[in-house]
Scaffold this active site. Sequence first.
Site, short mmCIF file in Angstrom:
data_model
loop_
_atom_site.label_atom_id
_atom_site.label_comp_id
_atom_site.label_asym_id
_atom_site.label_seq_id
_atom_site.Cartn_x
_atom_site.Cartn_y
_atom_site.Cartn_z
N LEU A 39 41.91 40.07 44.43
CA LEU A 39 41.08 40.92 43.58
C LEU A 39 42.05 41.62 42.63
O LEU A 39 43.09 42.11 43.07
CB LEU A 39 40.36 41.99 44.40
CG LEU A 39 38.96 41.71 44.91
CD1 LEU A 39 38.44 42.90 45.71
CD2 LEU A 39 38.00 41.39 43.79
N ASP A 40 41.72 41.66 41.37
CA ASP A 40 42.58 42.33 40.40
C ASP A 40 42.75 43.80 40.77
O ASP A 40 41.89 44.38 41.45
CB ASP A 40 41.97 42.24 39.00
CG ASP A 40 41.91 40.82 38.48
OD1 ASP A 40 42.83 40.04 38.80
OD2 ASP A 40 40.95 40.50 37.77
N ARG A 41 43.82 44.39 40.31
CA ARG A 41 44.10 45.79 40.59
C ARG A 41 42.93 46.69 40.19
O ARG A 41 42.58 47.64 40.88
CB ARG A 41 45.38 46.23 39.85
CG ARG A 41 45.73 47.69 40.07
CD ARG A 41 46.93 48.13 39.26
NE ARG A 41 46.82 47.86 37.85
CZ ARG A 41 46.13 48.61 36.98
NH1 ARG A 41 45.46 49.66 37.39
NH2 ARG A 41 46.10 48.29 35.70
#
Length: 182
Positions: A39-41
């Site tokens: 999951l992206d930051r």
Amino acid sequence: MLIAFNKPMNVLSQFTSEGGWPGLADYIDIPKVYAAGRLDRDSEGLLLLTDNGKLQARIASPKAKLPKTYLVQVEGAPDEAALSALKQGVMLKDGRTRPAKVRAVPAPDLWPRTPPVRVRKTVPDSWIELTITEGKNRQVRRMCATVGCPCLRLVRWRIGSWSLEGLAPGEWRQMPENNRKN
């Protein structure tokens, strides 16, 4: 072992901290488990971790076409044409996306985000539930932008039938590996 983790915003999907951003080790102290996907930051929600290499591959592999469901706060209100385009698949720079399941939903009862979403008084926002079966880089954000509804908040709620239900940000719990629906 399979762990469901509610990844808070601004936490990396890796165990090591980097660039001032915390990693998974700040939340999970279990040896030899690895994230099954990313999951992206700037995204929140369900991240599955496991010590089972075959299960990790099955969850993360695009070939498995495991459905991933997101709650997405978007700028504006997608009309039927935008929703239809998402359902059919949209053309991105790296190719056409697979057809998605999408529907407009009322604002979900989620935890407050830190930092909060910046709201513009002159531009409405709304929520959609979007289910995809692939995982191109920042795909959901790019799909929403392509149909004219930029993403303001992105929460992955479900992977297959594993769900975030009942987990507060930063919390985790062990899950059954053998899930009949997966």
